[in-house]
Design an enzyme around this catalytic site. Structure first.
Site, PDB file in Angstrom:
ATOM      1  N   TYR A  27       0.271  -0.682   0.110  1.00 17.82           N
ATOM      2  CA  TYR A  27       0.298  -0.044  -0.048  1.00 17.82           C
ATOM      3  C   TYR A  27       0.964   0.947   0.236  1.00 17.82           C
ATOM      4  O   TYR A  27       0.656   2.439  -0.508  1.00 17.82           O
ATOM      5  CB  TYR A  27      -0.975   0.211   1.010  1.00 17.82           C
ATOM      6  CG  TYR A  27      -1.654   0.745   1.567  1.00 17.82           C
ATOM      7  CD1 TYR A  27      -2.511   1.693   0.633  1.00 17.82           C
ATOM      8  CD2 TYR A  27      -1.372   2.320   2.120  1.00 17.82           C
ATOM      9  CE1 TYR A  27      -3.683   2.630   0.946  1.00 17.82           C
ATOM     10  CE2 TYR A  27      -2.208   3.220   2.620  1.00 17.82           C
ATOM     11  CZ  TYR A  27      -3.952   3.672   1.832  1.00 17.82           C
ATOM     12  OH  TYR A  27      -3.836   4.392   1.777  1.00 17.82           O
ATOM     13  N   LYS A  31       1.879   3.511  -2.910  1.00 19.21           N
ATOM     14  CA  LYS A  31       1.606   6.091  -2.411  1.00 19.21           C
ATOM     15  C   LYS A  31       2.984   6.880  -2.667  1.00 19.21           C
ATOM     16  O   LYS A  31       2.441   7.754  -2.967  1.00 19.21           O
ATOM     17  CB  LYS A  31       1.554   5.957  -1.063  1.00 19.21           C
ATOM     18  CG  LYS A  31      -0.598   5.508  -0.752  1.00 19.21           C
ATOM     19  CD  LYS A  31      -1.055   6.062  -1.701  1.00 19.21           C
ATOM     20  CE  LYS A  31      -2.084   5.469  -1.560  1.00 19.21           C
ATOM     21  NZ  LYS A  31      -3.581   5.965  -2.125  1.00 19.21           N
ATOM     22  N   VAL A  62      -5.828  10.139  10.248  1.00 19.69           N
ATOM     23  CA  VAL A  62      -7.155  11.648  10.067  1.00 19.69           C
ATOM     24  C   VAL A  62      -8.858  10.145  10.020  1.00 19.69           C
ATOM     25  O   VAL A  62      -8.473   9.418  10.258  1.00 19.69           O
ATOM     26  CB  VAL A  62      -7.436  11.013   8.617  1.00 19.69           C
ATOM     27  CG1 VAL A  62      -8.862  12.085   8.367  1.00 19.69           C
ATOM     28  CG2 VAL A  62      -7.082  12.699   8.080  1.00 19.69           C
ATOM     29  N   GLU A  63      -9.601  10.292  10.917  1.00 20.29           N
ATOM     30  CA  GLU A  63     -10.533   9.517  11.365  1.00 20.29           C
ATOM     31  C   GLU A  63     -11.449   9.622  10.760  1.00 20.29           C
ATOM     32  O   GLU A  63     -12.249  10.661  10.481  1.00 20.29           O
ATOM     33  CB  GLU A  63     -10.688  10.384  13.127  1.00 20.29           C
ATOM     34  CG  GLU A  63     -12.525   8.927  13.851  1.00 20.29           C
ATOM     35  CD  GLU A  63     -12.317   9.241  14.595  1.00 20.29           C
ATOM     36  OE1 GLU A  63     -12.959   8.757  16.027  1.00 20.29           O
ATOM     37  OE2 GLU A  63     -11.879  10.969  15.377  1.00 20.29           O
ATOM     38  N   THR A  64     -11.599   8.719   9.793  1.00 19.31           N
ATOM     39  CA  THR A  64     -12.818   8.682   9.093  1.00 19.31           C
ATOM     40  C   THR A  64     -13.225   6.997   9.596  1.00 19.31           C
ATOM     41  O   THR A  64     -12.827   6.327  10.148  1.00 19.31           O
ATOM     42  CB  THR A  64     -12.052   8.788   7.482  1.00 19.31           C
ATOM     43  OG1 THR A  64     -11.198   7.586   7.319  1.00 19.31           O
ATOM     44  CG2 THR A  64     -11.644   9.854   7.620  1.00 19.31           C
TER      45      THR A  64
END
Length: 121
Positions: A27, A31, A62-64
């Site tokens: 991953y 990127k 990031v809180e997602t």
């Protein structure tokens, strides 16, 4: 739309470092590729004198729903991931986008790295 007002934004995570978790190695490699492609696009557009600005925004944690989908078989892992530190919120990233887009037309905001103060990587 006037050409000087055109911008291209790319949001990429893990485009600048390797993650210690082996499950994230490939991953992270993709990127890194996105980061390189974004810079190549910026250079091509500059060479063509298009005045199109290219910005790469590289956020930290990031809180997602990402962790909840990643750990759908064990939602407690997602909760644990987001509870370790005060995560970035979507509004933090939106503010970075607004900053990049709000720069004067002669200003190239090439890279924004934004992460929680407590995040190690």
């Amino acid at each position: 739309m006037h050409m000087n007002s055109v911008s291209f934004l790319n949001l990429s995570v893990l485009g600048h470092q390797s993650h210690p978790d082996a499950r994230a190695h490939f991953y992270g490699a993709t990127k890194y590729a996105v980061t390189a492609l974004t810079e190549s696009l910026r250079q091509e557009l500059r060479d063509q004198k298009t005045h199109i600005r290219v910005t790469s925004i590289s956020p930290g944690l990031v809180e997602t729903e990402f962790a909840y989908r990643t750990f759908s078989d064990d939602p407690d892992k997602a909760v644990q991931m987001y509870s370790k530190l005060k995560c970035l919120q979507a509004t933090d990233i939106a503010n970075a986008v607004i900053f990049a887009l709000g720069a004067p037309s002669h200003v190239q905001v090439g890279e924004i790295m934004i992460r929680p103060v407590e995040q190690l990587l």
